[in-house]
Design an enzyme around this catalytic site. Structure first.
Site, PDB file in Angstrom:
ATOM      1  CB  CYS A  53      -3.446   1.715   7.258  1.00  0.00           C
ATOM      2  SG  CYS A  53      -3.123   3.202   8.243  1.00  0.00           S
ATOM      3  NE  ARG A  54      -4.447   1.605   1.955  1.00  0.00           N
ATOM      4  CZ  ARG A  54      -4.266   2.332   0.862  1.00  0.00           C
ATOM      5  NH1 ARG A  54      -5.166   2.262  -0.092  1.00  0.00           N
ATOM      6  NH2 ARG A  54      -3.228   3.126   0.723  1.00  0.00           N
ATOM      7  CB  SER A  55       0.302  -3.450   2.883  1.00  0.00           C
ATOM      8  OG  SER A  55       1.184  -2.574   3.531  1.00  0.00           O
ATOM      9  CG  ASP A 111      -5.133   5.876   2.500  1.00  0.00           C
ATOM     10  OD1 ASP A 111      -5.132   5.507   3.691  1.00  0.00           O
ATOM     11  OD2 ASP A 111      -4.241   6.571   1.993  1.00  0.00           O
ATOM     12  CB  CYS A 151      -0.970  -0.026   1.190  1.00  0.00           C
ATOM     13  SG  CYS A 151      -0.164   0.033   2.808  1.00  0.00           S
ATOM     14  CG  ASN A 196       4.516  -1.702   5.180  1.00  0.00           C
ATOM     15  OD1 ASN A 196       5.651  -2.005   5.533  1.00  0.00           O
ATOM     16  ND2 ASN A 196       3.556  -2.578   5.164  1.00  0.00           N
TER      17      ASN A 196
HETATM   18  P1  4NP Z   1      -1.660   2.852   4.195  1.00  0.00           P
HETATM   19  O1  4NP Z   1      -2.241   4.234   4.786  1.00  0.00           O
HETATM   20  O2  4NP Z   1      -1.162   3.168   2.792  1.00  0.00           O
HETATM   21  O3  4NP Z   1      -2.859   1.954   4.160  1.00  0.00           O
HETATM   22  O4  4NP Z   1      -0.569   2.396   5.135  1.00  0.00           O
HETATM   23  C1  4NP Z   1      -1.514   5.417   4.812  1.00  0.00           C
HETATM   24  C2  4NP Z   1      -0.594   5.626   5.804  1.00  0.00           C
HETATM   25  C3  4NP Z   1       0.115   6.815   5.850  1.00  0.00           C
HETATM   26  C4  4NP Z   1      -0.095   7.775   4.895  1.00  0.00           C
HETATM   27  C5  4NP Z   1      -1.009   7.554   3.874  1.00  0.00           C
HETATM   28  C6  4NP Z   1      -1.711   6.367   3.833  1.00  0.00           C
HETATM   29  N1  4NP Z   1       0.614   9.020   4.968  1.00  0.00           N
HETATM   30  O5  4NP Z   1       0.325   9.907   4.151  1.00  0.00           O
HETATM   31  O6  4NP Z   1       1.493   9.171   5.827  1.00  0.00           O
END
Ligand code: 4NP
Length: 155
Positions: A14-16, A124, A9, A12
């Site tokens: 939240c989702r992945s 997201d 994702c 790294n």
């Molecule tokens: P992820 O979520 O891609 O599911 O881990 C996010 C985590 C952090 C950010 C964006 C999405 N960020 O902008 O820091």
């Protein structure tokens, strides 16, 4: 060699990591020998544990992801893993640009592995509220289950 799957994702955190955990659980349930890992296309959270909201939804669903740490996807991953699974189309496009010429990993979107949800993103949840993480868990769970079932069939 067992199938090896890298979930990717943006951050790294939240989702992945949730997809990695859900996939590992489903593989264990199916007695499937697999390797699972996750990474981000971005580098902001390298070395960080998963977001507390992701840890909480995992815990609520019986999985502890607190020991996972963020890392960024790298060109060598395209040879090390048999499958690289993106959580949304932006991350899939990023992976296509990063793939070295000798890449061997099969690239897909997580929800491509769920009948009727092909091409859909796992949204997201980072900038949303806590409820968004329940939706994330539901999505990564069906995706992980669909992928594990395909790997069991040898697709
Ligand atoms: P992820 O979520 O891609 O599911 O881990 C996010 C985590 C952090 C950010 C964006 C999405 N960020 O902008 O820091």
């Amino acid at each position: 060699m067992p199938p090896s799957v890298l979930f990717v994702c943006l951050g790294n955190i939240c989702r992945s990591p949730l997809a990695e955990a859900a996939f590992r659980e489903e593989a264990r349930r199916l007695k499937l020998n697999v390797v699972a890992d996750s990474a981000g296309t971005g580098d902001w959270h390298v070395g960080s544990p998963p977001d507390p909201r992701a840890q909480a939804v995992a815990r609520k669903n019986g999985v502890d992801i607190s020991a996972l740490r963020g890392r960024q996807v790298k060109p060598a991953d395209f040879r090390r893993f048999t499958h690289i699974v993106a959580l949304d189309e932006d991350n899939l496009a990023h992976l296509r640009r990063l793939a070295p010429p000798d890449a061997t990993a099969d690239l897909s979107l997580l929800l491509d592995h769920v009948e009727g949800r092909e091409g859909q993103p796992v949204a997201d949840p980072y900038f949303g509220d806590d409820d968004g993480f329940d939706v994330t868990w539901a999505d990564v769970f069906v995706g992980a289950r669909g992928l594990a079932q395909k790997l069991r069939r040898g697709d």
